[in-house]
Design a protein around this motif. Structure first.
Motif, short mmCIF file in Angstrom:
data_model
loop_
_atom_site.label_atom_id
_atom_site.label_comp_id
_atom_site.label_asym_id
_atom_site.label_seq_id
_atom_site.Cartn_x
_atom_site.Cartn_y
_atom_site.Cartn_z
N ARG A 1 37.84 -4.31 0.56
CA ARG A 1 36.40 -4.36 0.85
C ARG A 1 36.03 -3.72 2.20
O ARG A 1 35.55 -4.40 3.11
CB ARG A 1 35.90 -5.80 0.84
CG ARG A 1 36.00 -6.48 -0.54
CD ARG A 1 35.53 -7.92 -0.46
NE ARG A 1 35.58 -8.57 -1.76
CZ ARG A 1 34.50 -8.90 -2.48
NH1 ARG A 1 33.30 -8.63 -2.02
NH2 ARG A 1 34.63 -9.50 -3.64
N PRO A 2 36.21 -2.41 2.37
CA PRO A 2 35.90 -1.78 3.66
C PRO A 2 34.42 -1.56 3.93
O PRO A 2 34.04 -1.23 5.05
CB PRO A 2 36.64 -0.43 3.56
CG PRO A 2 36.64 -0.12 2.10
CD PRO A 2 36.79 -1.45 1.41
N VAL A 3 33.55 -1.71 2.92
CA VAL A 3 32.14 -1.38 3.08
C VAL A 3 31.23 -2.59 2.94
O VAL A 3 30.39 -2.85 3.81
CB VAL A 3 31.72 -0.29 2.06
CG1 VAL A 3 30.22 0.02 2.22
CG2 VAL A 3 32.55 0.97 2.24
N THR A 4 31.35 -3.33 1.84
CA THR A 4 30.38 -4.38 1.52
C THR A 4 30.26 -5.50 2.55
O THR A 4 29.15 -6.04 2.71
CB THR A 4 30.67 -4.99 0.14
OG1 THR A 4 32.05 -5.39 0.06
CG2 THR A 4 30.38 -3.99 -0.97
N PRO A 5 31.30 -5.87 3.28
CA PRO A 5 31.10 -6.91 4.30
C PRO A 5 30.07 -6.53 5.36
O PRO A 5 29.42 -7.40 5.94
CB PRO A 5 32.49 -7.09 4.91
CG PRO A 5 33.43 -6.69 3.82
CD PRO A 5 32.73 -5.55 3.14
N PHE A 6 29.91 -5.23 5.62
CA PHE A 6 28.92 -4.80 6.61
C PHE A 6 27.50 -5.04 6.08
O PHE A 6 26.58 -5.29 6.86
CB PHE A 6 29.12 -3.32 6.95
CG PHE A 6 30.38 -3.06 7.72
CD1 PHE A 6 30.43 -3.29 9.09
CD2 PHE A 6 31.52 -2.59 7.09
CE1 PHE A 6 31.59 -3.05 9.82
CE2 PHE A 6 32.69 -2.34 7.81
CZ PHE A 6 32.72 -2.58 9.16
N VAL A 7 27.34 -4.96 4.76
CA VAL A 7 26.04 -5.28 4.16
C VAL A 7 25.73 -6.76 4.38
O VAL A 7 24.61 -7.13 4.75
CB VAL A 7 26.03 -4.94 2.66
CG1 VAL A 7 24.71 -5.37 2.02
CG2 VAL A 7 26.27 -3.45 2.44
N THR A 8 26.74 -7.62 4.14
CA THR A 8 26.57 -9.05 4.35
C THR A 8 26.19 -9.35 5.79
O THR A 8 25.28 -10.15 6.06
CB THR A 8 27.85 -9.80 4.00
OG1 THR A 8 28.21 -9.53 2.63
CG2 THR A 8 27.68 -11.30 4.18
N GLN A 9 26.87 -8.71 6.73
CA GLN A 9 26.54 -8.91 8.15
C GLN A 9 25.10 -8.51 8.46
O GLN A 9 24.38 -9.23 9.15
CB GLN A 9 27.49 -8.09 9.03
CG GLN A 9 28.87 -8.71 9.21
CD GLN A 9 29.67 -7.93 10.23
OE1 GLN A 9 30.27 -6.91 9.93
NE2 GLN A 9 29.68 -8.42 11.47
N ALA A 10 24.68 -7.36 7.95
CA ALA A 10 23.33 -6.87 8.21
C ALA A 10 22.29 -7.81 7.64
O ALA A 10 21.26 -8.10 8.28
CB ALA A 10 23.16 -5.47 7.62
N VAL A 11 22.54 -8.33 6.43
CA VAL A 11 21.61 -9.28 5.81
C VAL A 11 21.48 -10.54 6.66
O VAL A 11 20.37 -11.05 6.88
CB VAL A 11 22.06 -9.62 4.38
CG1 VAL A 11 21.30 -10.81 3.84
CG2 VAL A 11 21.88 -8.41 3.47
N CYS A 12 22.61 -11.06 7.13
CA CYS A 12 22.58 -12.31 7.90
C CYS A 12 21.90 -12.13 9.25
O CYS A 12 21.17 -13.01 9.70
CB CYS A 12 24.01 -12.83 8.08
SG CYS A 12 24.76 -13.40 6.54
N ARG A 13 22.10 -10.99 9.87
CA ARG A 13 21.41 -10.73 11.13
C ARG A 13 19.91 -10.60 10.90
O ARG A 13 19.09 -11.11 11.68
CB ARG A 13 21.96 -9.45 11.76
CG ARG A 13 23.38 -9.59 12.30
CD ARG A 13 23.94 -8.25 12.70
NE ARG A 13 25.31 -8.37 13.24
CZ ARG A 13 26.12 -7.35 13.47
NH1 ARG A 13 25.70 -6.11 13.22
NH2 ARG A 13 27.33 -7.55 13.94
N ALA A 14 19.56 -9.91 9.82
CA ALA A 14 18.14 -9.74 9.50
C ALA A 14 17.48 -11.07 9.17
O ALA A 14 16.30 -11.29 9.47
CB ALA A 14 17.98 -8.76 8.34
N ALA A 15 18.23 -11.98 8.54
CA ALA A 15 17.68 -13.29 8.18
C ALA A 15 17.21 -14.05 9.41
O ALA A 15 16.14 -14.69 9.38
CB ALA A 15 18.71 -14.10 7.41
N PHE A 16 17.97 -13.98 10.49
CA PHE A 16 17.55 -14.67 11.71
C PHE A 16 16.29 -14.04 12.31
O PHE A 16 15.44 -14.73 12.88
CB PHE A 16 18.68 -14.68 12.74
CG PHE A 16 19.73 -15.72 12.46
CD1 PHE A 16 19.44 -17.07 12.51
CD2 PHE A 16 21.03 -15.34 12.12
CE1 PHE A 16 20.39 -18.03 12.25
CE2 PHE A 16 21.99 -16.30 11.85
CZ PHE A 16 21.68 -17.64 11.91
#
Length: 298
Positions: free
Chosen positions: A74-89
């Motif tokens: 999973r070299p790509v999709t975890p960065f999507v998860t990080q971006a979503v969580c940062r945006a949520a805050f």
């Protein structure tokens, strides 16, 4: 070093659950929401939904390409998860900060469990994968998100211990940082519940112990101005929907701080009980340092 036979690893993720901890101070106090609060809620909710489920759609699309090419890595999709969580805050208006550095080596991350907000707080600064009991996979909404983001589901069945160990080992060897909550349930954010040593057993398997470290992490929530300091904590009889509404409707928000402590090598720790004790002490020290003086409760 003494080794402990591997057992199935199980932990609670921040998701709808029956209450398993009751505060000696009682349930969360009720929060009155005024007209402006309902307006803020109406504005934030669709934006948060767009961020979370839009991110999920992107994640699943990228995973269609990522899975056959890279498998578990999973070299790509975890960065999507990080971006979503940062945006949520940002959408929620909750302040977010970190202290210390996330671990780079192989192993796991353990933290105190305060709220469903822990999902965003733990994912935002670091690429992690939660460990959850198998029932979580069937929960509406939460289960879909958990599956998509690579959660490791564990059955509490001794007959499946060997198969689960192989899954666990494969994820660790792929470089995944697994995350679980040793308290097993959420508290009010002003105390640390005892860390259950059973959850650390799998790390002491002879095939893995020399490769791994466990990093304690403290989650410190500061309530909004004028609100109960336990405002963001989710415990007792308060349902997920009720807690979500009060957080979304809050006009002036507080903050959450994620404190990373030095990783503890498994090979330098004599047993799972000793590891649980060391992690609990580090997390508690972080909470003492992060809360206003005298706020910590036993």
């Amino acid at each position: 070093m003494t080794s402990t036979p591997a057992k199935p690893l199980a932990a609670e993720t921040p998701a709808p659950r029956d209450p398993t901890w009751v505060s000696p101070d009682g349930d969360p106090p009720p929060v009155r929401i005024g007209p402006l609060g309902w307006l803020v809620l109406a504005l934030r909710l669709p934006v948060l939904g767009l961020v979370v489920f839009g991110g999920l759609a992107l994640h699943l699309t990228l995973r269609l390409l990522e899975r056959p090419l890279f498998g578990l890595k999973r070299p790509v999709t975890p960065f999507v998860t990080q971006a979503v969580c940062r945006a949520a805050f940002l959408v929620l208006g909750i302040g977010f900060r970190t202290r210390g550095r996330p671990m780079q080596g192989r192993g796991a991350v353990v933290a105190n469990h305060v709220s469903w907000l822990d999902i965003f707080a733990m994912n935002a600064p670091q690429r992690i994968y939660f460990v959850a009991k198998n029932e979580v996979a069937g929960w509406p909404g939460i289960g879909w998100l958990a599956k998509a983001t690579g959660t490791v589901f564990i059955r509490r069945d001794p007959r499946e211990a060997k198969a689960q160990k192989l899954v666990f080992e494969a994820r660790l060897r792929a470089g995944h940082h697994l995350c679980f909550f040793p308290e097993g349930t959420s508290s009010d954010g002003l105390r640390i519940l005892p860390f259950k040593p059973t959850l650390f057993a799998a790390f002491f398997d002879p095939d893995l112990a020399g490769l791994l470290s466990i990093q304690p992490v403290t989650l410190v929530y500061t309530g909004p101005p004028g609100r109960d300091p336990r405002f963001y904590a989710w415990w007792g009889t308060l349902g997920f929907g009720g807690h979500l509404v009060r957080v979304l409707a809050q006009i002036r928000q507080g903050q959450v701080e994620v404190v990373y402590h030095p990783p503890i090598p498994v090979a330098e720790t004599p047993s799972r009980k000793a590891m649980a004790s060391r992690c609990e002490a580090a997390v508690k020290a972080g909470l003492i340092a992060g809360l206003p003086e005298g706020s910590l409760r036993d």
